[in-house]
Motif scaffolding. Structure first.
Motif, PDB file in Angstrom:
ATOM      1  N   LEU A 429      -8.569  -5.200 -22.044  1.00 25.92           N
ATOM      2  CA  LEU A 429      -9.563  -4.485 -21.227  1.00 25.92           C
ATOM      3  C   LEU A 429      -9.942  -5.345 -20.023  1.00 25.92           C
ATOM      4  N   ASP A 433     -15.069  -3.866 -18.024  1.00 21.27           N
ATOM      5  CA  ASP A 433     -15.068  -2.694 -18.909  1.00 21.27           C
ATOM      6  C   ASP A 433     -16.111  -2.849 -20.011  1.00 21.27           C
ATOM      7  N   ASP A 491     -16.100   2.468 -21.443  1.00 16.23           N
ATOM      8  CA  ASP A 491     -14.723   2.385 -20.964  1.00 16.23           C
ATOM      9  C   ASP A 491     -13.745   2.339 -22.128  1.00 16.23           C
ATOM     10  N   ARG A 520     -15.843   7.477 -21.652  1.00 17.28           N
ATOM     11  CA  ARG A 520     -15.768   8.065 -20.306  1.00 17.28           C
ATOM     12  C   ARG A 520     -14.379   8.665 -20.088  1.00 17.28           C
ATOM     13  N   GLY A 523     -11.106   6.708 -20.398  1.00 14.47           N
ATOM     14  CA  GLY A 523     -11.291   5.600 -21.341  1.00 14.47           C
ATOM     15  C   GLY A 523     -10.438   5.785 -22.598  1.00 14.47           C
TER      16      GLY A 523
END
Ligand SMILES: O=C(O)CCC(=O)C(=O)O
Ligand SMILES: [Fe+2]
Ligand SMILES: [Zn+2]
Length: 644
Positions: A429, A433, A491, A520, A523
């Motif tokens: 990530l 995030d 995220d 989201r 995501g």
């Protein structure tokens, strides 16, 4: 003299039972290390007078190792080791644990011992010789030699008589016959057997049977569905007709009043050495009693278990096993996956007998009303309590949330190492995030990226305080069914080993929905759940490899910390000897050291293959699942919330 005894058994061992690191699967589901020193020994230079293969090893090293082994044996046998030759000697290696029949051990010694004693799950055998000098010869011949390439044999002299063999270890009836069980020897003649075997050769039934993990099956009359453990009576099997060769058997069953009508369903099982069938009770509601099993081609030991009671019964070829009463409705029956059986032989005493291929025919009578009224409600699918939308939340409180409170410290002390694939997901990530860990436990997946923005939720206050005190992590108490976050917040979301603690499908869907809602668009979420199947490609998961304490549905309340379990007797308790026989089960957690341990039971819904994906696809619009895989006993899926 033959120094490589019983190669056949060992080859079979090597093929079927020898696991990584030279481990041998024991009958109780555990492992023993065949030769812990094997690798080290092979790397060592050979000392003078020794050779690395076959011959006695360097005397100094040998005597040190031998001394150690003899001490171990002396302790286990409760007999002194003697420095001088005596009539009783003990050999480390060929034993019941390696499936070495006594006659093979006799052949290894010249002159041979006059008596041998063997012990279940022990790696040694005791031998009595006519003369101490013969024992000395055996020691000189065998000590330090390889036993079928797998391990070194050690021999020592005993200062007294070794314990008697325990009849318990291999008695056909350890605790007597389960009530309602009958064994009729020679139920069919040799000609009838030959005739059936000629017709029902597994290899000839191309495409008509089913290759299960540990055996080959084929059904007649109606198919048996191993997912539901039931027959679909609306759909006769593609091979509804019974083969002609079994007609005399069916007729005899009725003639002799063993059954009140002709059986409607037959299951043919074919087992190779090393194969078996997990302990189970044939589902009550579809079949009336008795259930019958005819053994052909080879004999085998079948294990009957009822909680703590265990009865191991030899099924000779051509015999008919009749299961009625308790043996039908209460006791489980199963055949261990092993290449030999340990049994009591009239001539040889306790001994090992290599398995042969075996074919069995299970005859079942369909129940017209499909309802069972037996005396064993906790074993009965007709009478069992059920998980409903009304009691699910209570059940999770009692059998999940409360348990994690009770075991928080101990649980956390066993959960250190992040699993590689989850770690990779988190570490890939971006630094900015925001990650949510639903059911974060002790926080082992938090702060794997330095100081990034992360939030964990869990229901266990104990585990949440561990997160705070050890990691200073941002965590809050919340149920995964109702996450306290706005839509489209995170995220990335991980949810590891959580959904399997939810007790109905509606609730599992609800949890996936919460993950989807708070993720989201764009995501990704990663979900891990426990698999019903704990063994893939012959490799057991770490969980399935561990030995378990004795816990069964019947002594549930007896040794458990949870009084509340009386309300949940309809949930069977899993024991690690077998795969999960059901999707909804209790799994024991052993807290503390062996003599003062407490048993806590957690509820699990273990997932079938594909079930997690189906769950996700009910919530998340396609195409969304990016990756799904099996990882150490878990089904795993990664999905993306597509842009809206
Ligand atoms: O092989 C056997 O004798 C037992 C088979 C069995 O238990 C079954 O098919 O349900
Ligand atoms: Fe069965
Ligand atoms: Zn029943």
């Amino acid at each position: 003299m033959d120094l490589v005894p019983n190669l056949q058994v060992f080859e079979a061992l090597g093929g079927a039972l020898l696991g990584a690191g030279g481990r041998v699967l024991l009958r109780n589901g555990g492992f023993i290390q065949l030769d812990m020193e094997l690798e080290r020994r092979q790397a060592e230079p050979v000392e003078e007078g020794g050779s690395n293969k076959g011959g006695p090893r360097g005397t100094k090293k040998l005597s040190r190792k031998e001394h150690k082994m003899m001490n171990v044996i002396a302790k286990q046998m409760n007999v002194e080791i003697s420095q001088r030759p005596s009539e009783w000697a003990v050999i480390w290696g060929p034993s019941l644990s390696t499936g070495t029949p006594k006659r093979d051990l006799k052949k290894m010694c010249d002159p041979p011992p006059v008596e041998i004693r063997q012990y279940e799950n022990k790696m040694f055998s005791a031998m009595r010789f006519l003369d101490p000098a013969h024992a000395a010869i055996a020691k000189a011949d065998l000590s330090g030699r390889d036993f079928a390439e797998l391990q070194t044999m050690y021999v020592g002299f005993l200062g007294g008589e070794p314990p008697l063999e325990s009849i318990e270890a291999a008695s056909p009836f350890k605790v007597g016959l389960p009530e309602g069980l009958e064994l009729i020897p020679e139920f069919i003649s040799e000609e009838e057997e030959e005739n059936i075997l000629k017709t029902l050769v597994p290899e000839d039934l191309n495409g008509l049977g089913q290759s299960l993990k540990r055996r080959w099956v084929r059904h007649f009359g109606f198919d048996f569905d191993y997912d539901t453990n039931n027959v679909d009576t609306t759909k006769p099997s593609a091979y509804a007709e019974f083969p002609k060769c079994v007609s005399p058997v069916v007729e005899r069953l009725v003639e002799k009043n063993i059954v009140r009508k002709k059986p409607e369903q037959i299951t043919l099982n074919h087992y190779l050495p090393g194969q078996g069938i997990p302990p189970h009770v044939d589902t009550h509601s579809p079949f009336e009693e008795p259930i019958l099993s005819l053994s052909l081609k080879g004999s085998v030991v079948m294990d009957f278990r009822d909680g703590i009671r265990h009865s191991a019964i030899i099924l000779p070829r051509r015999s008919l096993l009749v299961m009625k009463g308790e043996s039908r409705f209460l006791w489980t029956h199963g055949i261990a996956n092993r290449t030999f059986d340990v049994l009591l032989d009239v001539d040889e005493g306790v001994t090992a007998r290599p398995r042969e291929p075996r074919l069995s025919l299970t005859f079942r009578l369909l129940k017209e009303n499909k309802v069972c009224n037996c005396r064993f409600p906790f074993m009965c699918d007709s009478q069992k309590g059920k998980i409903t939308s009304e009691n699910a939340s209570n059940l999770e409180d009692n059998l999940v949330h409360q348990v994690y409170e009770d075991i928080a410290q101990h649980f956390s002390s066993t959960r250190h190492t992040p699993w590689p694939k989850i770690k990779e997901f988190v570490q890939n990530l971006g630094q900015s995030d925001v990650l949510l860990d639903v059911g974060c436990g002790n926080g082992k997946y938090l702060q794997l990226r330095g100081s990034c923005c992360e939030v964990g939720t869990d229901m266990s206050t104990g585990l949440l305080s561990i997160c705070r005190s050890t990691k200073n992590a941002e965590v809050l108490k919340s149920n995964c069914l109702m996450l306290p976050f706005k839509n489209n917040t995170f995220d990335a979301i991980i949810c590891i080993a959580v959904l399997h603690h939810l007790s109905t499908k509606e609730r599992r869907l609800q949890a996936v929905n919460e993950i989807f809602r708070t993720l989201r668009p764009g995501g990704q979420a990663l979900i891990y759940v426990w698999a019903k199947n704990q063994e893939v490609d012959e490799t057991k998961s770490v969980y399935a490899q561990k030995q378990d304490v004795k816990t069964t549905s019947n002594d549930l309340a007896a040794d458990s910390k949870q009084d509340i379990l009386k309300n949940y007797t309809f949930l069977p308790v899993h024991n690690r000897e077998s795969d999960f026989p059901h999707n909804d089960m209790l799994v024991p957690w052993i807290k503390g050291s062996t003599d003062k341990s407490e048993v806590h039971h957690r509820f699990y819904h273990v997932f079938n293959q594909g079930e997690l994906e189906d769950l996700i696809l009910e919530i998340v619009p396609q195409p969304s699942i990016i990756d799904s895989y099996y990882d150490q006993g878990n089904w795993c899926a990664r999905f993306q919330k597509t842009h809206v």
